[in-house]
Design an enzyme around this catalytic site. Sequence first.
Site, PDB file in Angstrom:
ATOM      1  N   GLU A   1      66.384  31.823  18.223  1.00  0.00           N
ATOM      2  CA  GLU A   1      66.220  31.008  16.888  1.00  0.00           C
ATOM      3  C   GLU A   1      67.762  31.330  16.585  1.00  0.00           C
ATOM      4  OE1 GLU A   1      63.754  30.698  14.700  1.00  0.00           O
ATOM      5  OE2 GLU A   1      65.425  30.023  13.675  1.00  0.00           O
TER       6      GLU A   1
HETATM    7  C1  LIG Z   1      60.534  35.163  24.215  1.00  0.00           C
HETATM    8  C2  LIG Z   1      61.147  33.627  23.858  1.00  0.00           C
HETATM    9  C3  LIG Z   1      60.416  33.438  22.667  1.00  0.00           C
HETATM   10  C4  LIG Z   1      60.563  32.024  22.109  1.00  0.00           C
HETATM   11  N1  LIG Z   1      59.970  31.246  21.432  1.00  0.00           N
HETATM   12  C5  LIG Z   1      60.158  29.812  21.205  1.00  0.00           C
HETATM   13  C6  LIG Z   1      59.315  29.391  19.950  1.00  0.00           C
HETATM   14  O1  LIG Z   1      57.777  29.942  19.393  1.00  0.00           O
HETATM   15  N2  LIG Z   1      59.389  27.976  19.536  1.00  0.00           N
HETATM   16  C7  LIG Z   1      60.428  27.541  20.638  1.00  0.00           C
HETATM   17  O2  LIG Z   1      60.813  26.591  20.261  1.00  0.00           O
HETATM   18  N3  LIG Z   1      61.420  27.871  21.436  1.00  0.00           N
HETATM   19  C8  LIG Z   1      61.373  29.763  21.228  1.00  0.00           C
HETATM   20  N4  LIG Z   1      62.346  29.914  22.220  1.00  0.00           N
HETATM   21  C9  LIG Z   1      63.150  28.889  23.030  1.00  0.00           C
HETATM   22  C10 LIG Z   1      65.046  29.754  22.500  1.00  0.00           C
HETATM   23  O3  LIG Z   1      64.960  29.251  21.797  1.00  0.00           O
HETATM   24  C11 LIG Z   1      65.434  29.144  23.843  1.00  0.00           C
HETATM   25  O4  LIG Z   1      65.350  30.184  24.426  1.00  0.00           O
HETATM   26  C12 LIG Z   1      67.010  29.328  23.099  1.00  0.00           C
HETATM   27  O5  LIG Z   1      67.002  28.407  21.882  1.00  0.00           O
HETATM   28  C13 LIG Z   1      67.915  29.325  23.879  1.00  0.00           C
HETATM   29  O6  LIG Z   1      67.510  28.244  25.135  1.00  0.00           O
HETATM   30  P1  LIG Z   1      67.672  27.919  26.588  1.00  0.00           P
HETATM   31  O7  LIG Z   1      67.276  29.617  26.642  1.00  0.00           O
HETATM   32  O8  LIG Z   1      67.488  26.770  27.440  1.00  0.00           O
HETATM   33  O9  LIG Z   1      69.356  28.407  26.871  1.00  0.00           O
HETATM   34  P2  LIG Z   1      70.161  27.587  27.090  1.00  0.00           P
HETATM   35  O10 LIG Z   1      70.401  26.687  25.897  1.00  0.00           O
HETATM   36  O11 LIG Z   1      70.586  27.452  28.567  1.00  0.00           O
HETATM   37  O12 LIG Z   1      71.553  28.490  26.618  1.00  0.00           O
HETATM   38  C14 LIG Z   1      71.878  29.173  27.938  1.00  0.00           C
HETATM   39  C15 LIG Z   1      73.123  29.983  27.755  1.00  0.00           C
HETATM   40  O13 LIG Z   1      74.463  28.921  27.592  1.00  0.00           O
HETATM   41  C16 LIG Z   1      74.909  29.254  26.138  1.00  0.00           C
HETATM   42  N5  LIG Z   1      74.834  27.951  25.922  1.00  0.00           N
HETATM   43  C17 LIG Z   1      74.039  26.942  25.355  1.00  0.00           C
HETATM   44  N6  LIG Z   1      75.212  25.652  25.235  1.00  0.00           N
HETATM   45  C18 LIG Z   1      75.925  26.373  24.093  1.00  0.00           C
HETATM   46  C19 LIG Z   1      77.009  25.945  24.292  1.00  0.00           C
HETATM   47  N7  LIG Z   1      77.053  24.235  22.791  1.00  0.00           N
HETATM   48  N8  LIG Z   1      78.344  26.411  23.862  1.00  0.00           N
HETATM   49  C20 LIG Z   1      78.487  27.275  23.694  1.00  0.00           C
HETATM   50  N9  LIG Z   1      77.670  28.271  25.264  1.00  0.00           N
HETATM   51  C21 LIG Z   1      75.818  27.235  24.938  1.00  0.00           C
HETATM   52  C22 LIG Z   1      73.669  29.883  25.162  1.00  0.00           C
HETATM   53  O14 LIG Z   1      74.488  30.012  23.939  1.00  0.00           O
HETATM   54  C23 LIG Z   1      73.104  30.684  25.657  1.00  0.00           C
HETATM   55  O15 LIG Z   1      74.181  31.848  26.176  1.00  0.00           O
HETATM   56  C24 LIG Z   1      62.226  31.022  22.454  1.00  0.00           C
HETATM   57  C25 LIG Z   1      62.504  31.711  23.576  1.00  0.00           C
HETATM   58  C26 LIG Z   1      62.219  33.792  23.704  1.00  0.00           C
HETATM   59  C27 LIG Z   1      63.212  33.953  25.712  1.00  0.00           C
END
Ligand SMILES: Cc1cc2nc3c(=O)[nH]c(=O)nc-3n(C[C@H](O)[C@H](O)[C@H](O)COP(=O)(O)OP(=O)(O)OC[C@H]3O[C@@H](n4cnc5c(N)ncnc54)[C@H](O)[C@@H]3O)c2cc1C
Length: 608
Positions: free
Chosen positions: A459
Amino acid sequence: MSSLRPTLDFLLYEWLHAERLNERARFADHSRETFDAVFDTCERIARDKYAPFNRLVDTEEPRFDGEKVILPRATHEAHEAFVASGMLSAAQDYEEGGMQLPYTIEAAAGTFFATASVSIGSGMLTKGNANLLLVHGTEAQKEVFARNEFAGRFSGTMALSEPQAGSSLSDITTRATPAGADFDSDPLGPRYRLKGNKMWISAGEHELAENIVHLVLAKIPGPDGKLIPGTRGISLFIVPKKLVGLDGQLTGERNDVALAGLNHKLGWRGTTNTLLNFGEGKYPVRGGAGAIGYLVGKPHEGLRCMFHMMNEARIGIGLAATSLGLAGYYASLDYAKSRPQGRPVGPAGKDPTQPQIRIIEHADIKRMLLAQKSYCEGALALLLQCARLVDEQHTGTPEAAEEARVLLEVLTPVAKSWPSEFCLEANSLAIQIHGGYGYTRDFPVEQYWRDNRLNMIHEGTHGIQAADLLGRKVVMEGGKGLLLLAHRINATIERAIQQAQFAEDANALGQALQKVGAATKAAWATANPGEALANAVPYMQAFGHLVIAWTWLDVVLALPAASTRPADEGRVRAARYFFHYELPKIGAWLRPVETRDPTCATMPEEAF
Ligand SMILES: Cc1cc2nc3c(=O)[nH]c(=O)nc-3n(C[C@H](O)[C@H](O)[C@H](O)COP(=O)(O)OP(=O)(O)OC[C@H]3O[C@@H](n4cnc5c(N)ncnc54)[C@H](O)[C@@H]3O)c2cc1C
């Protein structure tokens, strides 16, 4: 769950005066009695159907048998009891079959389930999904999908993330193309075929309901066949797992949505988490590959529709984090009262002939309990206040509704992120209080920590929320939100300063407010977002501490004069702990913000 109910009662009725909501036409049939009846029901279901199975759903992870996802029987029974309670549609209109319950009460009721077993779940995604459709869907979409979700026949998901696009949703590549020449005349909405992969989709596959309604973000290609870059190109679609007719009945056709795999998580294991393939042709439907989806709202306005739900979804995450923090607090308090270990240190040292004392008698254990109490009850108060603002936004006078909207803009990133960080820290302290036992599966606290670790990630990650706060929320509309918040904080300070016992805290809060205001200006002094946002997370930590300190001061001002209730002394002590041990930390957090310290931003990669 020992003192959750009395804590909620105090915050809702003695602090927020939630019972006065019945002065609003929408809530006229309600009273404290009806609210209490809702709490009684939720407390009972949580105690009987959720709490006893929290460990079970952790150890018996969801599994796929090649055809179906299997969840423990207990999850089905908890889900059935939750649906039967009517809580899925509690806040909806009477015509929708709801109870027109204030959101404040619905949110508070949710804490019973989340403290008992957060991952068995209490319909957060289904409610969010259906609520979105009530606002942005057509009449047919509301009737066929939203109403069946509120009734518990169908469940809902939010499918935004993709393997390569999490924080940066502008980079999603799921593609939606018009399905057939008559695509625009489908009674369920313009019909498209979707192809793409969605990662991390919570509750994406299970047998808890007759059908699963996925709300999917996808891009409609431009006339050149290419996807429009950026968030502008994103549209929103209803993609049911099984196709449904206008009469709301399943047509017997399986849509082309396939489970590619279950994610095996650190915690929150009672909820399935999935990688879903849309339209890969595993389940060809109506003569071809491609998942059938119905457009919601206008093309290219998908994110706008989603954002509509963001405030409540983020308050929901903050409440989940807080509930887990409270669960750990209660468990470690019980443990500390019964564990004998060590002896008091007197001027002559320790006397080994004396019996051991219980660890709650050690000052350091009391410190860790007070830290948990101040984080978790402070967070709970803030979140209930935010929920109350949501009610204000929906039912207040136009001026009050507008103020609530503006305040929620600045408070929402804090309401999501502060509990995610500090109630997780509370869980860590709960483990510490248990010593070695806390590190084992014989006690529940390690699971609370693992479950809670999710909340800083989903989120909107911690970093993304911080950038939203400093980059957008405190500067938007000419800094209106920050000014309004400062106004509210100053009003609390003015009341507190008149009471000798709170005057010192009132002054400290005033200074903290000034520091945060000055740091906000200093961060933006060069108008360079790269410089300002490099230290957005420490800014958010300081901002959050300011908000929680304000909340605590406001809470203790609501205590009856000369109260002798032990719980009230507990509140005064927790507030004092926060002011003495926590608020002073903001100086250290704000220092790199004010100086736009480039240490992190300029660190060369090869120097790591
Ligand atoms: C258990 C679980 C349930 C989930 N449920 C859902 C769901 O129901 N529906 C859904 O759509 N998604 C869901 N998600 C997805 C969740 O919203 C994403 O994991 C989250 O948005 C982060 O995306 P990512 O995992 O690709 O990490 P990334 O976006 O790759 O981020 C990795 C790191 O880089 C940092 N980062 C990325 N971009 C930037 C920036 N521009 N500036 C500074 N730092 C940055 C982030 O803060 C993080 O620390 C779920 C995730 C999990 C683990």
